[in-house]
Design a protein around this motif. Sequence first.
Motif, PDB file in Angstrom:
ATOM      1  N   PRO A 111      24.825  59.024  79.718  1.00 41.78           N
ATOM      2  CA  PRO A 111      26.227  59.417  79.859  1.00 41.78           C
ATOM      3  C   PRO A 111      26.418  60.929  79.776  1.00 41.78           C
ATOM      4  CG  PRO A 111      25.963  57.646  78.252  1.00 41.78           C
ATOM      5  CD  PRO A 111      24.592  58.152  78.566  1.00 41.78           C
ATOM      6  N   THR A 187      26.219  51.709  76.815  1.00 43.61           N
ATOM      7  CA  THR A 187      27.307  52.690  76.829  1.00 43.61           C
ATOM      8  C   THR A 187      28.612  52.054  76.372  1.00 43.61           C
ATOM      9  OG1 THR A 187      26.296  53.995  78.597  1.00 43.61           O
ATOM     10  CG2 THR A 187      28.672  54.243  78.285  1.00 43.61           C
ATOM     11  N   ALA A 314      27.646  57.870  72.737  1.00 47.49           N
ATOM     12  CA  ALA A 314      26.988  57.091  73.783  1.00 47.49           C
ATOM     13  C   ALA A 314      25.590  57.583  74.129  1.00 47.49           C
ATOM     14  CB  ALA A 314      27.868  57.086  75.041  1.00 47.49           C
ATOM     15  N   VAL A 318      22.150  55.203  74.534  1.00 55.63           N
ATOM     16  CA  VAL A 318      21.497  54.969  75.825  1.00 55.63           C
ATOM     17  C   VAL A 318      20.064  55.468  75.802  1.00 55.63           C
ATOM     18  CG1 VAL A 318      21.535  55.585  78.275  1.00 55.63           C
ATOM     19  CG2 VAL A 318      23.661  54.942  77.112  1.00 55.63           C
TER      20      VAL A 318
END
Length: 345
Positions: A111, A187, A314, A318
Amino acid sequence: MMISLKKLAVTALAATAMLASPAFAQKTIRLAHLNPDSPFDSHSGAMAAVFKSLVETGTNGSIKVQLFPNGQLGKDDEVIQQVRDGLVQSVISSAGGISAHYKMVGVFDMPFAFPNIGVVHKVMDLGSPFGQKFAADLSAKTGLKVLGLLDSGGFFAISNSKRPIQTAADLGGLRIRTMTLPTHEATVKSLGGQPTPLPWAEVYTALQTGVADGQMNPVPIIAFAKFDEVQKFLSITNHVITPYVWTMNQAFYDGLTAEERAVVDSAAAVAVDAGRGISRIIEASADKGLPKLGQRMQVNAIPEAELQKFAAVAQPAVRAVIEQQLGAEGIDMLDAMLANIEQVK
């Protein structure tokens, strides 16, 4: 017993492949993609139309291109398998479809990695250092020839039927449709939402019936999919941008003459440029882009300071998924992408 149109189409393609003989085999590229065939309504529609025109004229008709838009031949991952099997020659695929065959595509899902669309065009490209590394690895692992690499239509925004997303807390409890990508699911989950993986063909109905509260996609895709008919709120998060990967059956490609391969390569490169261009036009157009969506949906942008809070939550989630799913090789690919971004931004 009724046979579905998709099964009938695939059966017909298989029969054609088996009946063709070296003496009479016609060089035909069956090119499939998920989106509308109009070159003015989707980037893959534009790519397919440009490719067909340039290949057929450039080879003086020695290669014919047949187009199969709108997922006519099946789900994305199914058509990729058809290309690997030689029943279909080429497909322009979403990251969700590719992930079933090549999980390394998940590295694109870090992200807020890309600061703007200009950097995306430079890195998400077969001519970039990262693009070459990515394509070589994909080809080595799947046996597919990579013809093109580009964004899926722009940065993702989040739409939903419940409330505007102003802060990460606003995602709490919302069922957000994702592609079947662990990175996308991570996410959404890290921000408090409930990831709801669904095939593309089921998304509109899921939003309409409340199976999913929302979804995330680029503005052009939200527009042509008519999600404004079933969603009230659109939040411009620009949190991720995923690739479309254009592949071809390697054996078919190798069976072309050197001159034909040169035409195919050149046509694909020009078609990718056309796809990028039409995405940017659709994003800005009054009748197909953000202005159109704003007629029915409440649109809001999120301040940069708040987006940094999104990223702080996020990105570690991830990265952890990439390491868990793809190991050291995945982290190496991710870091190669991030390094290329730093080089060009």
